[in-house]
Write a protein that holds these residues in place. Structure first.
Motif, PDB file in Angstrom:
ATOM      1  N   GLU A  23      -1.230  12.292   5.190  1.00  0.00           N
ATOM      2  CA  GLU A  23      -1.250  13.066   5.903  1.00  0.00           C
ATOM      3  C   GLU A  23      -0.206  14.528   5.922  1.00  0.00           C
ATOM      4  N   ALA A  24       0.677  14.252   5.662  1.00  0.00           N
ATOM      5  CA  ALA A  24       2.706  14.341   5.643  1.00  0.00           C
ATOM      6  C   ALA A  24       2.618  14.884   3.996  1.00  0.00           C
ATOM      7  N   ASP A  25       2.105  13.628   3.137  1.00  0.00           N
ATOM      8  CA  ASP A  25       2.139  13.216   2.120  1.00  0.00           C
ATOM      9  C   ASP A  25       1.618  14.194   0.618  1.00  0.00           C
ATOM     10  N   ASN A  26      -0.027  14.537   1.900  1.00  0.00           N
ATOM     11  CA  ASN A  26      -1.249  14.907   1.446  1.00  0.00           C
ATOM     12  C   ASN A  26      -0.086  16.709   1.368  1.00  0.00           C
ATOM     13  N   PHE A  27      -0.166  17.323   3.110  1.00  0.00           N
ATOM     14  CA  PHE A  27       0.531  18.924   2.509  1.00  0.00           C
ATOM     15  C   PHE A  27       2.373  18.813   1.532  1.00  0.00           C
ATOM     16  N   ARG A  28       3.149  17.839   1.269  1.00  0.00           N
ATOM     17  CA  ARG A  28       4.146  18.022   0.805  1.00  0.00           C
ATOM     18  C   ARG A  28       3.236  18.171  -1.009  1.00  0.00           C
ATOM     19  N   SER A  29       2.686  17.115  -1.411  1.00  0.00           N
ATOM     20  CA  SER A  29       2.003  17.345  -2.699  1.00  0.00           C
ATOM     21  C   SER A  29       1.201  18.853  -2.789  1.00  0.00           C
ATOM     22  N   THR A  30       1.046  19.433  -1.735  1.00  0.00           N
ATOM     23  CA  THR A  30      -0.417  20.529  -1.851  1.00  0.00           C
ATOM     24  C   THR A  30       0.740  21.813  -2.230  1.00  0.00           C
ATOM     25  N   VAL A  31       1.843  21.453  -1.238  1.00  0.00           N
ATOM     26  CA  VAL A  31       2.986  22.554  -1.048  1.00  0.00           C
ATOM     27  C   VAL A  31       3.334  23.000  -2.889  1.00  0.00           C
ATOM     28  N   ILE A  32       3.831  22.195  -2.914  1.00  0.00           N
ATOM     29  CA  ILE A  32       4.282  21.292  -4.376  1.00  0.00           C
ATOM     30  C   ILE A  32       3.785  21.988  -5.460  1.00  0.00           C
ATOM     31  N   VAL A  33       2.550  21.819  -5.407  1.00  0.00           N
ATOM     32  CA  VAL A  33       1.702  22.553  -6.373  1.00  0.00           C
ATOM     33  C   VAL A  33       1.254  23.749  -6.272  1.00  0.00           C
ATOM     34  N   ALA A  34       1.220  24.642  -5.372  1.00  0.00           N
ATOM     35  CA  ALA A  34       1.290  25.685  -5.269  1.00  0.00           C
ATOM     36  C   ALA A  34       2.682  25.967  -5.977  1.00  0.00           C
ATOM     37  N   ILE A  35       3.662  25.543  -5.636  1.00  0.00           N
ATOM     38  CA  ILE A  35       5.386  26.579  -6.053  1.00  0.00           C
ATOM     39  C   ILE A  35       5.123  26.128  -7.818  1.00  0.00           C
ATOM     40  N   ARG A  55      13.809  24.932  -4.999  1.00  0.00           N
ATOM     41  CA  ARG A  55      14.340  24.092  -4.152  1.00  0.00           C
ATOM     42  C   ARG A  55      14.820  23.798  -3.184  1.00  0.00           C
ATOM     43  N   LYS A  56      14.218  25.155  -2.181  1.00  0.00           N
ATOM     44  CA  LYS A  56      14.988  24.733  -0.742  1.00  0.00           C
ATOM     45  C   LYS A  56      13.648  24.320  -0.466  1.00  0.00           C
ATOM     46  N   ILE A  57      12.193  25.189  -0.718  1.00  0.00           N
ATOM     47  CA  ILE A  57      10.600  24.324   0.074  1.00  0.00           C
ATOM     48  C   ILE A  57      10.984  22.864   0.253  1.00  0.00           C
ATOM     49  N   THR A  58      11.633  22.116  -1.845  1.00  0.00           N
ATOM     50  CA  THR A  58      11.148  21.381  -1.971  1.00  0.00           C
ATOM     51  C   THR A  58      11.933  20.197  -1.324  1.00  0.00           C
ATOM     52  N   GLY A  59      13.326  20.904  -1.093  1.00  0.00           N
ATOM     53  CA  GLY A  59      14.381  19.990   0.323  1.00  0.00           C
ATOM     54  C   GLY A  59      13.756  20.460   1.286  1.00  0.00           C
ATOM     55  N   ALA A  60      13.862  21.183   1.834  1.00  0.00           N
ATOM     56  CA  ALA A  60      13.040  21.130   3.708  1.00  0.00           C
ATOM     57  C   ALA A  60      11.823  20.166   3.260  1.00  0.00           C
ATOM     58  N   LEU A  61      10.706  20.155   2.783  1.00  0.00           N
ATOM     59  CA  LEU A  61       9.672  19.069   2.773  1.00  0.00           C
ATOM     60  C   LEU A  61      10.541  17.786   1.962  1.00  0.00           C
ATOM     61  N   ASP A  62      10.931  17.399   2.167  1.00  0.00           N
ATOM     62  CA  ASP A  62      12.105  16.245   2.104  1.00  0.00           C
ATOM     63  C   ASP A  62      12.451  15.541   2.829  1.00  0.00           C
ATOM     64  N   ALA A  63      13.428  16.590   3.862  1.00  0.00           N
ATOM     65  CA  ALA A  63      14.229  16.018   4.885  1.00  0.00           C
ATOM     66  C   ALA A  63      12.547  16.087   5.856  1.00  0.00           C
ATOM     67  N   ALA A  64      11.280  16.228   6.075  1.00  0.00           N
ATOM     68  CA  ALA A  64      10.930  16.656   7.243  1.00  0.00           C
ATOM     69  C   ALA A  64      10.760  14.953   6.999  1.00  0.00           C
TER      70      ALA A  64
END
Length: 64
Positions: A23-35, A55-64
């Protein structure tokens, strides 16, 4: 469950139990598609501001 009923969507991934990595991977993927979709609405390359925010959003998602 309250968040899902109250807001009509599941809680953010940082609220998910550790056994829900899919689910976390799915959320990350969805946010990146939206960006990426938002960046494509402009002609050519995204502006420096848009690129930095992505870059900041992707970095925050990667850190989570």
């Amino acid at each position: 469950m309250t968040d899902e009923v109250a807001y009509g969507r599941p809680p953010p991934p940082w609220c998910l139990p550790p056994q829900a990595p899919a689910e976390a991977d799915n959320f990350r993927s969805t946010v990146i598609v939206a960006i990426e979709a938002a960046a494509r609405t402009h002609q050519g390359e995204p502006s420096p501001t848009m690129a930095e925010m992505a870059r900041k959003i992707t970095g925050a998602l990667d850190a989570a």
